[in-house]
Write a protein that holds these residues in place. Structure first.
Motif, PDB file in Angstrom:
ATOM      1  N   THR A   1      87.907  -4.207  22.463  1.00  0.00           N
ATOM      2  CA  THR A   1      89.077  -4.927  22.950  1.00  0.00           C
ATOM      3  C   THR A   1      90.149  -5.064  21.882  1.00  0.00           C
ATOM      4  O   THR A   1      89.841  -5.213  20.691  1.00  0.00           O
ATOM      5  N   ASN A   2      91.405  -5.006  22.310  1.00  0.00           N
ATOM      6  CA  ASN A   2      92.543  -5.306  21.442  1.00  0.00           C
ATOM      7  C   ASN A   2      92.907  -6.784  21.490  1.00  0.00           C
ATOM      8  O   ASN A   2      93.897  -7.190  20.880  1.00  0.00           O
ATOM      9  N   THR A   3      92.144  -7.577  22.213  1.00  0.00           N
ATOM     10  CA  THR A   3      92.409  -9.012  22.296  1.00  0.00           C
ATOM     11  C   THR A   3      92.360  -9.632  20.903  1.00  0.00           C
ATOM     12  O   THR A   3      91.407  -9.418  20.155  1.00  0.00           O
ATOM     13  N   THR A   4      93.393 -10.392  20.557  1.00  0.00           N
ATOM     14  CA  THR A   4      93.470 -10.992  19.227  1.00  0.00           C
ATOM     15  C   THR A   4      93.609 -12.513  19.275  1.00  0.00           C
ATOM     16  O   THR A   4      93.893 -13.147  18.260  1.00  0.00           O
ATOM     17  N   SER A   5      93.406 -13.097  20.436  1.00  0.00           N
ATOM     18  CA  SER A   5      93.585 -14.543  20.565  1.00  0.00           C
ATOM     19  C   SER A   5      92.306 -15.320  20.300  1.00  0.00           C
ATOM     20  O   SER A   5      92.354 -16.542  20.132  1.00  0.00           O
ATOM     21  N   ARG A   6      91.169 -14.625  20.259  1.00  0.00           N
ATOM     22  CA  ARG A   6      89.877 -15.285  20.042  1.00  0.00           C
ATOM     23  C   ARG A   6      89.021 -14.452  19.097  1.00  0.00           C
ATOM     24  O   ARG A   6      89.164 -13.235  19.026  1.00  0.00           O
ATOM     25  N   THR A   7      88.101 -15.127  18.409  1.00  0.00           N
ATOM     26  CA  THR A   7      87.160 -14.416  17.555  1.00  0.00           C
ATOM     27  C   THR A   7      86.063 -13.778  18.409  1.00  0.00           C
ATOM     28  O   THR A   7      85.912 -14.095  19.593  1.00  0.00           O
ATOM     29  N   ARG A   8      85.285 -12.894  17.795  1.00  0.00           N
ATOM     30  CA  ARG A   8      84.170 -12.269  18.501  1.00  0.00           C
ATOM     31  C   ARG A   8      83.189 -13.319  19.012  1.00  0.00           C
ATOM     32  O   ARG A   8      82.686 -13.222  20.136  1.00  0.00           O
ATOM     33  N   ALA A   9      82.919 -14.316  18.192  1.00  0.00           N
ATOM     34  CA  ALA A   9      81.981 -15.368  18.597  1.00  0.00           C
ATOM     35  C   ALA A   9      82.507 -16.136  19.802  1.00  0.00           C
ATOM     36  O   ALA A   9      81.753 -16.447  20.738  1.00  0.00           O
ATOM     37  N   GLU A  10      83.803 -16.443  19.805  1.00  0.00           N
ATOM     38  CA  GLU A  10      84.400 -17.166  20.932  1.00  0.00           C
ATOM     39  C   GLU A  10      84.372 -16.317  22.198  1.00  0.00           C
ATOM     40  O   GLU A  10      84.084 -16.823  23.296  1.00  0.00           O
ATOM     41  N   MET A  11      84.672 -15.028  22.063  1.00  0.00           N
ATOM     42  CA  MET A  11      84.623 -14.141  23.226  1.00  0.00           C
ATOM     43  C   MET A  11      83.218 -14.069  23.791  1.00  0.00           C
ATOM     44  O   MET A  11      83.020 -14.132  25.013  1.00  0.00           O
ATOM     45  N   ALA A  12      82.241 -13.908  22.906  1.00  0.00           N
ATOM     46  CA  ALA A  12      80.851 -13.812  23.362  1.00  0.00           C
ATOM     47  C   ALA A  12      80.433 -15.070  24.110  1.00  0.00           C
ATOM     48  O   ALA A  12      79.757 -15.003  25.147  1.00  0.00           O
ATOM     49  N   ALA A  13      80.842 -16.227  23.592  1.00  0.00           N
ATOM     50  CA  ALA A  13      80.495 -17.489  24.243  1.00  0.00           C
ATOM     51  C   ALA A  13      81.152 -17.587  25.617  1.00  0.00           C
ATOM     52  O   ALA A  13      80.521 -18.028  26.591  1.00  0.00           O
ATOM     53  N   LYS A  14      82.422 -17.182  25.713  1.00  0.00           N
ATOM     54  CA  LYS A  14      83.130 -17.219  26.991  1.00  0.00           C
ATOM     55  C   LYS A  14      82.459 -16.296  28.016  1.00  0.00           C
ATOM     56  O   LYS A  14      82.241 -16.665  29.174  1.00  0.00           O
ATOM     57  N   LEU A  15      82.144 -15.074  27.580  1.00  0.00           N
ATOM     58  CA  LEU A  15      81.557 -14.098  28.491  1.00  0.00           C
ATOM     59  C   LEU A  15      80.150 -14.510  28.918  1.00  0.00           C
ATOM     60  O   LEU A  15      79.790 -14.406  30.096  1.00  0.00           O
TER      61      LEU A  15
ATOM     62  N   THR B   1      87.318  -9.308  33.016  1.00  0.00           N
ATOM     63  CA  THR B   1      87.870 -10.634  33.301  1.00  0.00           C
ATOM     64  C   THR B   1      89.394 -10.594  33.344  1.00  0.00           C
ATOM     65  O   THR B   1      90.022  -9.658  32.847  1.00  0.00           O
ATOM     66  N   VAL B   2      89.983 -11.638  33.920  1.00  0.00           N
ATOM     67  CA  VAL B   2      91.406 -11.954  33.784  1.00  0.00           C
ATOM     68  C   VAL B   2      91.477 -13.431  33.441  1.00  0.00           C
ATOM     69  O   VAL B   2      90.910 -14.265  34.167  1.00  0.00           O
ATOM     70  N   ASP B   3      92.130 -13.749  32.310  1.00  0.00           N
ATOM     71  CA  ASP B   3      92.124 -15.127  31.804  1.00  0.00           C
ATOM     72  C   ASP B   3      90.699 -15.640  31.657  1.00  0.00           C
ATOM     73  O   ASP B   3      90.418 -16.812  31.917  1.00  0.00           O
TER      74      ASP B   3
ATOM     75  N   GLN C   1      88.176 -15.238  33.425  1.00  0.00           N
ATOM     76  CA  GLN C   1      87.455 -15.442  34.677  1.00  0.00           C
ATOM     77  C   GLN C   1      86.937 -14.090  35.150  1.00  0.00           C
ATOM     78  O   GLN C   1      87.694 -13.122  35.217  1.00  0.00           O
ATOM     79  N   PRO C   2      85.647 -13.976  35.491  1.00  0.00           N
ATOM     80  CA  PRO C   2      85.080 -12.679  35.867  1.00  0.00           C
ATOM     81  C   PRO C   2      85.765 -12.088  37.094  1.00  0.00           C
ATOM     82  O   PRO C   2      86.058 -12.793  38.064  1.00  0.00           O
ATOM     83  N   LEU C   3      86.036 -10.800  37.047  1.00  0.00           N
ATOM     84  CA  LEU C   3      86.544 -10.100  38.219  1.00  0.00           C
ATOM     85  C   LEU C   3      85.388  -9.879  39.200  1.00  0.00           C
ATOM     86  O   LEU C   3      84.217  -9.813  38.795  1.00  0.00           O
ATOM     87  N   PRO C   4      85.670  -9.782  40.481  1.00  0.00           N
ATOM     88  CA  PRO C   4      84.607  -9.652  41.486  1.00  0.00           C
ATOM     89  C   PRO C   4      83.663  -8.484  41.180  1.00  0.00           C
ATOM     90  O   PRO C   4      84.101  -7.356  40.958  1.00  0.00           O
ATOM     91  N   GLY C   5      82.371  -8.795  41.169  1.00  0.00           N
ATOM     92  CA  GLY C   5      81.348  -7.774  40.979  1.00  0.00           C
ATOM     93  C   GLY C   5      81.101  -7.347  39.545  1.00  0.00           C
ATOM     94  O   GLY C   5      80.186  -6.557  39.272  1.00  0.00           O
TER      95      GLY C   5
ATOM     96  N   ARG D   1      91.436   0.189  38.678  1.00  0.00           N
ATOM     97  CA  ARG D   1      92.661  -0.324  39.301  1.00  0.00           C
ATOM     98  C   ARG D   1      92.678  -1.852  39.318  1.00  0.00           C
ATOM     99  O   ARG D   1      92.904  -2.480  40.355  1.00  0.00           O
ATOM    100  N   THR D   2      92.392  -2.456  38.175  1.00  0.00           N
ATOM    101  CA  THR D   2      92.445  -3.913  38.034  1.00  0.00           C
ATOM    102  C   THR D   2      93.257  -4.224  36.777  1.00  0.00           C
ATOM    103  O   THR D   2      93.741  -3.323  36.098  1.00  0.00           O
ATOM    104  N   GLY D   3      93.412  -5.520  36.466  1.00  0.00           N
ATOM    105  CA  GLY D   3      94.104  -5.896  35.240  1.00  0.00           C
ATOM    106  C   GLY D   3      95.547  -5.444  35.232  1.00  0.00           C
ATOM    107  O   GLY D   3      96.316  -5.692  36.149  1.00  0.00           O
ATOM    108  N   LYS D   4      95.928  -4.707  34.165  1.00  0.00           N
ATOM    109  CA  LYS D   4      97.319  -4.280  34.006  1.00  0.00           C
ATOM    110  C   LYS D   4      97.633  -2.988  34.750  1.00  0.00           C
ATOM    111  O   LYS D   4      98.756  -2.483  34.661  1.00  0.00           O
ATOM    112  N   TYR D   5      96.657  -2.452  35.482  1.00  0.00           N
ATOM    113  CA  TYR D   5      96.890  -1.199  36.209  1.00  0.00           C
ATOM    114  C   TYR D   5      98.108  -1.318  37.123  1.00  0.00           C
ATOM    115  O   TYR D   5      98.259  -2.289  37.859  1.00  0.00           O
TER     116      TYR D   5
END
Length: 274
Positions: free
Chosen positions: A55-69, A28-30, A32-36, A242-246
């Motif tokens: 993930t090194n993401t620290t803005s959300r808990t595991r539960a919040e990430m799972a719900a978003k995904l 994802t980015v923000d 939102q799922p990346l294509p495919g 070759r997506t994201g921060k690449y």
């Protein structure tokens, strides 16, 4: 004698029995799922391939990430996600039991720091044993950074969840903790213990979570140093997307060569013959 590309591909398909996947910039980015990406994840699930999202993401808990995904269509749950805060909590419980920890982080991840005593870093009168840096953002203002600097001057240890320099958002690249951490280390004359990627302990925890060995596991990421080359040094097969921060220039100047490079996560099932 160099093996043919076909034989190398067959070896990969036969050898890989588990997959580690970065989230931000890969799936994802923000958020939102990346294509495919959703369809690719579904193919891996249908093939019965064990996987974990690391993930090194620290803005959300595991539960919040799972719900978003899950809300975006990814077939994953909370138990599939391993985060830098969760690994940091385990490190603190083992190596700094009972320590008073001043957390500087953009986002509330207290739920994933169970068993850790947290104190307000702005309370300079309170005793602090450990300064813990999470992800950068609005919380990383001058006053906050100066407060943790004073705690470090007072003898507190420094633990960082990661050293990422930046991450990809819908608006472009945003600065992350790695843009501030070296300055704190130099000013306070301390060296941080890093608990998230690229720490070997993080990858060891991920492999233990899957019950997999390094040689039979593949790591997919958009950060060539933190995700891919760090995993390869641990014996895991690395795949750079070759997506994201690449960035091509970061790829060219990297400290090593990825085992595989794909345009996106959508291409992974084909690489693995799934």
């Amino acid at each position: 004698m160099r093996r043919s590309r076909k034989s190398a591909t067959v070896d990969l398909v036969e050898r890989i029995g588990a997959v580690l996947i970065d989230i931000d910039g890969v799936l994802t980015v923000d958020w939102q799922p990346l294509p495919g990406a959703v369809a690719a994840m579904e193919r891996l699930r249908a093939a019965g391939l064990p996987l974990a999202l690391v993930t090194n993401t620290t803005s959300r808990t595991r539960a919040e990430m799972a719900a978003k995904l899950a809300g975006a269509g990814f077939p994953v749950g909370q138990d599939d996600i391993l985060t830098a805060p969760a690994v940091t909590a385990a490190y603190l419980r083992e190596h700094c039991p009972g320590a008073r920890c001043a957390l500087l982080n953009s986002g509330d991840v207290g739920e994933d720091l169970a068993g850790v005593t947290l104190v307000d870093p702005a309370d300079e009168g309170a005793p602090v044993d450990v300064v813990v840096l999470g992800g950068a953002g609005e919380a990383f203002g001058y006053a906050a950074l100066n407060a943790v600097f004073r705690h470090l001057q007072g003898g507190a240890r420094l633990i960082a969840m990661h050293r990422n320099l930046y991450w990809r958002t819908a608006q472009g690249l945003d600065l992350d903790t790695g843009a501030f951490l070296p300055g704190l280390e130099r000013a306070a004359r301390v060296e941080a213990v890093v608990t998230g990627k690229p720490a070997e302990a993080f990858y060891a925890t991920a492999l233990a979570h899957l019950g997999a060995g390094a040689s039979g596991t593949l790591m997919v990421g958009d950060d060539i140093e933190t995700d891919v080359l760090a995993a390869q040094r641990f014996g895991i097969t690395g795949v750079l997307v070759r997506t994201g921060k690449y960035l091509p220039e970061t790829h060219r100047s990297a400290s090593g060569t990825p085992d595989h490079v794909l345009d996106s996560f959508a291409d992974l099932p084909t690489l693995l013959g799934k």
